[in-house]
Design a protein around this motif. Sequence first.
Motif, short mmCIF file in Angstrom:
data_model
loop_
_atom_site.label_atom_id
_atom_site.label_comp_id
_atom_site.label_asym_id
_atom_site.label_seq_id
_atom_site.Cartn_x
_atom_site.Cartn_y
_atom_site.Cartn_z
N ALA A 68 7.58 -10.92 17.12
CA ALA A 68 6.89 -10.41 15.93
C ALA A 68 6.14 -9.12 16.24
O ALA A 68 6.12 -8.18 15.43
N ALA A 69 5.50 -9.06 17.42
CA ALA A 69 4.76 -7.86 17.80
C ALA A 69 5.69 -6.67 17.99
O ALA A 69 5.37 -5.54 17.60
N LYS A 70 6.87 -6.91 18.58
CA LYS A 70 7.83 -5.83 18.76
C LYS A 70 8.31 -5.29 17.42
O LYS A 70 8.39 -4.07 17.22
N ALA A 73 5.53 -3.25 15.84
CA ALA A 73 5.35 -1.96 16.49
C ALA A 73 6.39 -0.95 16.01
O ALA A 73 6.05 0.22 15.74
N LEU A 74 7.62 -1.38 15.88
CA LEU A 74 8.67 -0.48 15.40
C LEU A 74 8.43 -0.07 13.95
O LEU A 74 8.64 1.09 13.57
N TYR A 77 5.60 2.47 13.92
CA TYR A 77 6.03 3.78 14.42
C TYR A 77 6.86 4.52 13.38
O TYR A 77 6.75 5.75 13.22
N ARG A 78 7.69 3.79 12.65
CA ARG A 78 8.48 4.40 11.57
C ARG A 78 7.54 4.95 10.48
O ARG A 78 7.73 6.07 9.99
N GLY A 79 6.55 4.15 10.11
CA GLY A 79 5.58 4.60 9.11
C GLY A 79 4.75 5.77 9.61
O GLY A 79 4.37 6.67 8.83
N ALA A 133 15.41 3.06 20.07
CA ALA A 133 14.06 2.56 20.32
C ALA A 133 14.13 1.19 21.02
O ALA A 133 14.80 0.28 20.54
N VAL A 134 13.43 1.09 22.13
CA VAL A 134 13.37 -0.17 22.87
C VAL A 134 11.92 -0.44 23.26
O VAL A 134 11.13 0.49 23.46
#
Length: 204
Positions: A68-70, A73-74, A77-79, A133-134
């Motif tokens: 859920a945290a990953k 985070a993605l 970052y997109r926002g 993105a990883v």
Amino acid sequence: MTRQSTTGPLASGTLRTRIAALTAILCASAALAGCSSGDDTTTAESTAPTLTASAAPVSSAPADPEAAAKETALTVYRGFWQEMQALYADRDGTTTGLEQYAASETLSKAESDAQRAHAQGRIYLGKVTFSDAVVTKTELDSKTPRVTLSSCLDVSQWQPVDAKTREPVTLPAERITKYQVLTTVEKWPQGWRVVRDEPQGKKC
């Protein structure tokens, strides 16, 4: 005086009537006793609810906090880059949405760089994309939970232009437009925020 005899047809009829009445009373008593007996489960069984397969409770596995945290985070970052585009395109400085996605040095640097570009009569138009993105690291048990991302940032379609004429600004031909970036997203009281977004100087 002649005593009436207790024998004969009348007496026999009366006796039979009394015996029949006594038998009915005893049967009624037995029936009542049977209804209240603990051994009789007919009533309880007929009124007990039947648990079918469709009525059985469905158990769901708890969500994986790290996964859920990953994902969060993605999404953040997109926002973050959507709001960065809006900030750099807004010479009037009315855009404030970046605060929902960035904090600390990343927020202050983005705001100061955008103000500097606007002071020079420039705005940025177009779009920024990132790929590959990883998540390279998660620290969910630390005092401030954080997730580190590695991605390929593409700014080739994000161009500075003159704010009045919209003419493109000439940029160095050797500049890198697709490069690897390392991003740190932390969970603050207000929510997850990008606190570091550092180009690694490597093409991708």
